[in-house]
Motif scaffolding. Structure first.
Motif, PDB file in Angstrom:
ATOM      1  N   THR A   1       0.817  -1.210   0.000  1.00 46.40           N
ATOM      2  CA  THR A   1       0.000   0.000   0.000  1.00 46.40           C
ATOM      3  C   THR A   1       0.854   1.265   0.000  1.00 46.40           C
ATOM      4  O   THR A   1       0.463   2.285  -0.576  1.00 46.40           O
ATOM      5  CB  THR A   1      -0.939   0.006   1.219  1.00 46.40           C
ATOM      6  N   ILE A   2       2.032   1.211   0.634  1.00 48.62           N
ATOM      7  CA  ILE A   2       2.945   2.356   0.593  1.00 48.62           C
ATOM      8  C   ILE A   2       3.379   2.625  -0.846  1.00 48.62           C
ATOM      9  O   ILE A   2       3.384   3.774  -1.304  1.00 48.62           O
ATOM     10  CB  ILE A   2       4.170   2.110   1.495  1.00 48.62           C
ATOM     11  N   ASP A   3       3.733   1.566  -1.575  1.00 49.47           N
ATOM     12  CA  ASP A   3       4.137   1.741  -2.966  1.00 49.47           C
ATOM     13  C   ASP A   3       2.987   2.249  -3.823  1.00 49.47           C
ATOM     14  O   ASP A   3       3.196   3.061  -4.739  1.00 49.47           O
ATOM     15  CB  ASP A   3       4.669   0.429  -3.523  1.00 49.47           C
ATOM     16  N   PHE A   4       1.775   1.786  -3.542  1.00 48.30           N
ATOM     17  CA  PHE A   4       0.619   2.280  -4.289  1.00 48.30           C
ATOM     18  C   PHE A   4       0.466   3.783  -4.119  1.00 48.30           C
ATOM     19  O   PHE A   4       0.285   4.518  -5.100  1.00 48.30           O
ATOM     20  CB  PHE A   4      -0.650   1.568  -3.818  1.00 48.30           C
ATOM     21  N   ARG A   5       0.555   4.267  -2.890  1.00 43.28           N
ATOM     22  CA  ARG A   5       0.430   5.708  -2.654  1.00 43.28           C
ATOM     23  C   ARG A   5       1.608   6.477  -3.250  1.00 43.28           C
ATOM     24  O   ARG A   5       1.454   7.604  -3.716  1.00 43.28           O
ATOM     25  CB  ARG A   5       0.292   5.975  -1.155  1.00 43.28           C
ATOM     26  N   PHE A   6       2.785   5.865  -3.235  1.00 43.54           N
ATOM     27  CA  PHE A   6       3.964   6.505  -3.809  1.00 43.54           C
ATOM     28  C   PHE A   6       3.791   6.729  -5.311  1.00 43.54           C
ATOM     29  O   PHE A   6       4.009   7.843  -5.816  1.00 43.54           O
ATOM     30  CB  PHE A   6       5.189   5.635  -3.534  1.00 43.54           C
ATOM     31  N   TYR A   7       3.395   5.694  -6.033  1.00 43.98           N
ATOM     32  CA  TYR A   7       3.219   5.832  -7.484  1.00 43.98           C
ATOM     33  C   TYR A   7       2.034   6.734  -7.815  1.00 43.98           C
ATOM     34  O   TYR A   7       2.063   7.464  -8.808  1.00 43.98           O
ATOM     35  CB  TYR A   7       3.051   4.456  -8.125  1.00 43.98           C
ATOM     36  N   LEU A   8       1.003   6.693  -6.991  1.00 40.15           N
ATOM     37  CA  LEU A   8      -0.126   7.595  -7.189  1.00 40.15           C
ATOM     38  C   LEU A   8       0.328   9.047  -7.099  1.00 40.15           C
ATOM     39  O   LEU A   8      -0.010   9.880  -7.959  1.00 40.15           O
ATOM     40  CB  LEU A   8      -1.212   7.311  -6.149  1.00 40.15           C
ATOM     41  N   GLY A   9       1.120   9.378  -6.079  1.00 39.24           N
ATOM     42  CA  GLY A   9       1.622  10.732  -5.946  1.00 39.24           C
ATOM     43  C   GLY A   9       2.555  11.112  -7.077  1.00 39.24           C
ATOM     44  O   GLY A   9       2.545  12.262  -7.547  1.00 39.24           O
ATOM     45  N   TRP A  10       3.369  10.171  -7.533  1.00 36.87           N
ATOM     46  CA  TRP A  10       4.295  10.434  -8.644  1.00 36.87           C
ATOM     47  C   TRP A  10       3.521  10.811  -9.905  1.00 36.87           C
ATOM     48  O   TRP A  10       3.841  11.792 -10.582  1.00 36.87           O
ATOM     49  CB  TRP A  10       5.152   9.197  -8.878  1.00 36.87           C
ATOM     50  N   VAL A  11       2.488  10.051 -10.217  1.00 39.74           N
ATOM     51  CA  VAL A  11       1.683  10.333 -11.410  1.00 39.74           C
ATOM     52  C   VAL A  11       0.954  11.668 -11.265  1.00 39.74           C
ATOM     53  O   VAL A  11       0.889  12.462 -12.222  1.00 39.74           O
ATOM     54  CB  VAL A  11       0.685   9.184 -11.664  1.00 39.74           C
TER      55      VAL A  11
END
Length: 295
Positions: free
Chosen positions: A270-280
């Motif tokens: 879930t941390i990686d999901f939020r990370f990539y979401l913020g990146w996009v």
């Protein structure tokens, strides 16, 4: 009519020519520096966005676990001040006019919209403040701010260097390759330097390496504005494919192997999901820099 000798005309022409040369030299002197600032600020914008969702999420969890009516009343009070005083004043200062038409149809609509966004902003601020102020079990209270800043650096450094590498494609080959190598070095060394577990390093390097080199190739093929839009899409596509494949792989491990074996824990996933979401989101909302042209 004004008469002038040939020598005078030649001297004036030379003076004007020298003045124009000086103007061109000044422009060429400042252009690379302005381009560098644009690259740095755009990359910083993207990198902060990549770290923001995780900070907001962790802070909101802290608020939920320590919720009380004092916190709610504080958010309402500050939200009202921001909505009814700060926001209208800011809009008028931007327009340099006391008569700025609201985008909303009625005062009720304007009040609800402004107050809602203001309370949300206050909650986000409280969330981040709570995350920074709350010491974890592994850190003393006075070290929590340093811990939070180090977390931001770790989350944001890869999107920052990757974006810099993308935007340096339009520069000289030496600058372009140096930026690419710096991004690759950060990508492969961040885990060991930050004492990450091996699994965390692997799950970071694989998708981010695809994003880095795929985006670098796209920046070579298209103009800057179009290429950045495509980079936002390829980042989203890579993240979705990676999270899907990695999630299925982890489920397979849990199904056919011991539960002690894990490639991804649920928290890391879930941390990686939020990370990539913020990146996009950062690539989508950051103001695009102007492409630097070489002559």
């Amino acid at each position: 009519m004004n008469s002038q000798s040939p020598e005078t005309g030649v001297a004036q022409a030379q003076g004007e020519g020298q003045g124009s040369v000086r103007a061109v030299d000044v422009s060429q002197f400042h252009a690379p520096y302005l381009g560098a600032f644009n690259i740095i600020f755009f990359s910083a914008w993207v990198s902060v966005c990549s770290a923001a969702p995780e900070f907001i999420w962790q802070g909101l969890l802290t608020i939920v676990h320590h919720f009380n009516w004092v916190t709610a009343a504080s958010a309402m009070l500050v939200g009202a001040i921001v909505a009814f005083f700060v926001e209208p004043l800011t809009e008028r200062l931007r327009a340099m006019s006391l008569h700025v038409a609201h985008r909303h149809r009625t005062p009720t609509h304007a009040t609800v919209a402004a107050f809602g966004f203001a309370v949300l902003a206050v909650c986000v601020h409280e969330a981040i403040t709570s995350f920074v102020a709350t010491s974890s079990s592994e850190h003393r209270a006075e070290d929590s701010l340093f811990y939070a800043l180090s977390e931001v650096f770790q989350w944001a450094s890869i999107p920052f260097t990757v974006t810099v590498a993308w935007l340096c494609v339009g520069h000289s080959r030496r600058v372009s390759w140096a930026a690419l190598l710096l991004a690759a070095f950060m990508l492969f060394s961040l885990g060991p330097l930050s004492s990450w577990p091996v699994q965390d390093s692997i799950t970071t390097v694989i998708p981010c390496a695809f994003i880095l080199f795929w985006g670098w190739a796209v920046m070579h093929k298209y103009p800057t504005q179009l290429a950045l839009s495509r980079c936002a899409k390829l980042t989203a596509i890579t993240a979705c494919i990676w999270l899907l494949v990695a999630g299925l792989f982890q489920l397979t491990l849990w199904r056919f192997a011991s539960h002690d074996w894990h490639f991804y824990s649920w928290m890391e996933y879930t941390i990686d999901f939020r990370f990539y979401l913020g990146w996009v989101i950062g690539l989508a909302v950051a103001p695009r820099p102007v492409a630097h042209q070489h002559h």
